[in-house]
Design a protein around this motif. Structure first.
Motif, PDB file in Angstrom:
ATOM      1  N   ASN A  28      48.665 -40.303  52.928  1.00 48.20           N
ATOM      2  CA  ASN A  28      49.594 -41.355  52.535  1.00 48.20           C
ATOM      3  C   ASN A  28      49.453 -42.666  53.286  1.00 48.20           C
ATOM      4  O   ASN A  28      50.214 -43.604  53.033  1.00 48.20           O
ATOM      5  CB  ASN A  28      51.037 -40.855  52.689  1.00 48.20           C
ATOM      6  N   MET A  29      48.524 -42.729  54.242  1.00 49.53           N
ATOM      7  CA  MET A  29      48.369 -43.959  55.016  1.00 49.53           C
ATOM      8  C   MET A  29      47.028 -43.973  55.732  1.00 49.53           C
ATOM      9  O   MET A  29      46.376 -42.947  55.884  1.00 49.53           O
ATOM     10  CB  MET A  29      49.479 -44.097  56.045  1.00 49.53           C
ATOM     11  N   SER A  30      46.661 -45.166  56.182  1.00 48.41           N
ATOM     12  CA  SER A  30      45.526 -45.308  57.090  1.00 48.41           C
ATOM     13  C   SER A  30      45.927 -46.341  58.138  1.00 48.41           C
ATOM     14  O   SER A  30      46.827 -47.158  57.923  1.00 48.41           O
ATOM     15  CB  SER A  30      44.252 -45.725  56.357  1.00 48.41           C
ATOM     16  N   VAL A  31      45.256 -46.274  59.297  1.00 52.38           N
ATOM     17  CA  VAL A  31      45.589 -47.151  60.414  1.00 52.38           C
ATOM     18  C   VAL A  31      44.297 -47.683  61.012  1.00 52.38           C
ATOM     19  O   VAL A  31      43.313 -46.949  61.154  1.00 52.38           O
ATOM     20  CB  VAL A  31      46.394 -46.407  61.512  1.00 52.38           C
ATOM     21  N   GLY A  32      44.322 -48.970  61.357  1.00 50.08           N
ATOM     22  CA  GLY A  32      43.150 -49.574  61.957  1.00 50.08           C
ATOM     23  C   GLY A  32      43.527 -50.623  62.982  1.00 50.08           C
ATOM     24  O   GLY A  32      44.695 -50.990  63.126  1.00 50.08           O
ATOM     25  N   LEU A  33      42.517 -51.090  63.683  1.00 47.63           N
ATOM     26  CA  LEU A  33      42.666 -52.152  64.667  1.00 47.63           C
ATOM     27  C   LEU A  33      41.882 -53.352  64.162  1.00 47.63           C
ATOM     28  O   LEU A  33      40.686 -53.246  63.869  1.00 47.63           O
ATOM     29  CB  LEU A  33      42.132 -51.696  66.028  1.00 47.63           C
ATOM     30  N   TYR A  34      42.558 -54.498  64.048  1.00 42.52           N
ATOM     31  CA  TYR A  34      41.965 -55.735  63.541  1.00 42.52           C
ATOM     32  C   TYR A  34      41.895 -56.733  64.679  1.00 42.52           C
ATOM     33  O   TYR A  34      42.866 -56.886  65.432  1.00 42.52           O
ATOM     34  CB  TYR A  34      42.818 -56.270  62.395  1.00 42.52           C
ATOM     35  N   ALA A  35      40.771 -57.418  64.813  1.00 43.02           N
ATOM     36  CA  ALA A  35      40.568 -58.352  65.916  1.00 43.02           C
ATOM     37  C   ALA A  35      40.057 -59.685  65.406  1.00 43.02           C
ATOM     38  O   ALA A  35      39.111 -59.736  64.611  1.00 43.02           O
ATOM     39  CB  ALA A  35      39.568 -57.775  66.917  1.00 43.02           C
ATOM     40  N   LEU A  36      40.708 -60.752  65.838  1.00 46.76           N
ATOM     41  CA  LEU A  36      40.248 -62.109  65.584  1.00 46.76           C
ATOM     42  C   LEU A  36      40.350 -62.863  66.895  1.00 46.76           C
ATOM     43  O   LEU A  36      41.389 -62.806  67.566  1.00 46.76           O
ATOM     44  CB  LEU A  36      41.107 -62.796  64.527  1.00 46.76           C
ATOM     45  N   ASN A  37      39.291 -63.561  67.270  1.00 51.30           N
ATOM     46  CA  ASN A  37      39.305 -64.303  68.519  1.00 51.30           C
ATOM     47  C   ASN A  37      39.896 -65.696  68.326  1.00 51.30           C
ATOM     48  O   ASN A  37      39.955 -66.211  67.203  1.00 51.30           O
ATOM     49  CB  ASN A  37      37.897 -64.381  69.104  1.00 51.30           C
ATOM     50  N   ALA A  38      40.333 -66.294  69.406  1.00 50.93           N
ATOM     51  CA  ALA A  38      40.924 -67.628  69.366  1.00 50.93           C
ATOM     52  C   ALA A  38      39.997 -68.581  68.612  1.00 50.93           C
ATOM     53  O   ALA A  38      38.787 -68.583  68.836  1.00 50.93           O
ATOM     54  CB  ALA A  38      41.182 -68.126  70.783  1.00 50.93           C
ATOM     55  N   GLY A  39      40.581 -69.325  67.679  1.00 45.04           N
ATOM     56  CA  GLY A  39      39.827 -70.293  66.906  1.00 45.04           C
ATOM     57  C   GLY A  39      39.086 -69.729  65.713  1.00 45.04           C
ATOM     58  O   GLY A  39      38.588 -70.484  64.876  1.00 45.04           O
ATOM     59  N   GLU A  40      39.011 -68.421  65.590  1.00 45.55           N
ATOM     60  CA  GLU A  40      38.281 -67.779  64.495  1.00 45.55           C
ATOM     61  C   GLU A  40      39.070 -67.885  63.190  1.00 45.55           C
ATOM     62  O   GLU A  40      40.296 -67.986  63.193  1.00 45.55           O
ATOM     63  CB  GLU A  40      38.051 -66.309  64.863  1.00 45.55           C
ATOM     64  N   VAL A  96      45.484 -56.585  66.421  1.00 44.69           N
ATOM     65  CA  VAL A  96      46.586 -56.185  65.540  1.00 44.69           C
ATOM     66  C   VAL A  96      46.350 -54.768  65.037  1.00 44.69           C
ATOM     67  O   VAL A  96      45.281 -54.448  64.516  1.00 44.69           O
ATOM     68  CB  VAL A  96      46.679 -57.142  64.326  1.00 44.69           C
ATOM     69  N   MET A  97      47.359 -53.922  65.184  1.00 45.17           N
ATOM     70  CA  MET A  97      47.351 -52.592  64.581  1.00 45.17           C
ATOM     71  C   MET A  97      47.813 -52.772  63.138  1.00 45.17           C
ATOM     72  O   MET A  97      48.821 -53.434  62.879  1.00 45.17           O
ATOM     73  CB  MET A  97      48.318 -51.683  65.318  1.00 45.17           C
ATOM     74  N   VAL A  98      47.051 -52.198  62.200  1.00 45.04           N
ATOM     75  CA  VAL A  98      47.342 -52.348  60.776  1.00 45.04           C
ATOM     76  C   VAL A  98      47.576 -50.970  60.170  1.00 45.04           C
ATOM     77  O   VAL A  98      46.734 -50.084  60.304  1.00 45.04           O
ATOM     78  CB  VAL A  98      46.168 -53.031  60.030  1.00 45.04           C
ATOM     79  N   VAL A  99      48.715 -50.805  59.504  1.00 51.86           N
ATOM     80  CA  VAL A  99      49.023 -49.568  58.795  1.00 51.86           C
ATOM     81  C   VAL A  99      49.013 -49.883  57.305  1.00 51.86           C
ATOM     82  O   VAL A  99      49.727 -50.787  56.847  1.00 51.86           O
ATOM     83  CB  VAL A  99      50.397 -49.000  59.207  1.00 51.86           C
ATOM     84  N   PHE A 100      48.173 -49.185  56.547  1.00 56.80           N
ATOM     85  CA  PHE A 100      48.107 -49.320  55.091  1.00 56.80           C
ATOM     86  C   PHE A 100      48.752 -48.104  54.447  1.00 56.80           C
ATOM     87  O   PHE A 100      48.513 -46.970  54.865  1.00 56.80           O
ATOM     88  CB  PHE A 100      46.646 -49.345  54.622  1.00 56.80           C
ATOM     89  N   SER A 101      49.539 -48.361  53.391  1.00 53.09           N
ATOM     90  CA  SER A 101      50.093 -47.258  52.617  1.00 53.09           C
ATOM     91  C   SER A 101      50.135 -47.685  51.156  1.00 53.09           C
ATOM     92  O   SER A 101      50.719 -48.728  50.842  1.00 53.09           O
ATOM     93  CB  SER A 101      51.497 -46.905  53.099  1.00 53.09           C
ATOM     94  N   PRO A 102      49.506 -46.913  50.268  1.00 56.55           N
ATOM     95  CA  PRO A 102      48.659 -45.758  50.532  1.00 56.55           C
ATOM     96  C   PRO A 102      47.425 -46.168  51.334  1.00 56.55           C
ATOM     97  O   PRO A 102      47.219 -47.349  51.564  1.00 56.55           O
ATOM     98  CB  PRO A 102      48.291 -45.263  49.137  1.00 56.55           C
ATOM     99  N   PRO A 103      46.621 -45.201  51.755  1.00 55.79           N
ATOM    100  CA  PRO A 103      45.472 -45.524  52.599  1.00 55.79           C
ATOM    101  C   PRO A 103      44.486 -46.476  51.903  1.00 55.79           C
ATOM    102  O   PRO A 103      44.342 -46.431  50.685  1.00 55.79           O
ATOM    103  CB  PRO A 103      44.823 -44.182  52.886  1.00 55.79           C
TER     104      PRO A 103
END
Length: 105
Positions: A28-40, A96-103
Motif C-alpha cells: 500500500n505504500m513506498s518510501v524513499g529519500l530524495y536529495a537536492l543540493n542548494a541551488g539545484e 526529504v523522506m517521501v511516502v507514496f501511496s499507493p506505492p
C-alpha cells in the motif's frame, strides 16, 4: 519489522549517484529519500500517487499547485496525486523522506 538509518540511506543514495533512493516498497505504500543540493533545480513531474514529504534537513520553498510554502527540517507536506509540485530556492542541501501511496512504480 524493517528498520533503517538515515545516514546509511544517504550513503547508499550518494553511492548510486541519484537524487532518489527508494528503500521500502509494500503493498500500500513506498518510501524513499530524495536529495537536492542548494541551488539545484527539481526535475520532478506530477505523480500518480498521493505523497507525503517529511523534510529531514535543509531549507527550500515548495510549490504545490498554486500554493507555495517554506520548508525546513521537520516540515511535513501532503501532495495530492496528479498535482504539479516543485522544490525551489533551495538554500541548504535538502533531504526529504517521501511516502507514496499507493506505492510508486
Amino acid at each position: 519489522m524493517k528498520a533503517f538509518r538515515l545516514d546509511e540511506l544517504e550513503a547508499e543514495r550518494a553511492a548510486n549517484d541519484g537524487a532518489y533512493l527508494r528503500f521500502l516498497r509494500e503493498r500500500n505504500m513506498s518510501v524513499g529519500l530524495y536529495a537536492l543540493n542548494a541551488g539545484e533545480l527539481d526535475p520532478q513531474l506530477p505523480h500518480d500517487q498521493d505523497e507525503v514529504y517529511l523534510v529531514v534537513s535543509g531549507r527550500a520553498s515548495l510549490t504545490v499547485g498554486m500554493e507555495t510554502t517554506q520548508v525546513g527540517r521537520g516540515s511535513v507536506v501532503h501532495v495530492p496525486a496528479g498535482v504539479p509540485h516543485k522544490f525551489h530556492h533551495i538554500t541548504e542541501d535538502l533531504r526529504v523522506m517521501v511516502v507514496f501511496s499507493p506505492p510508486e512504480d
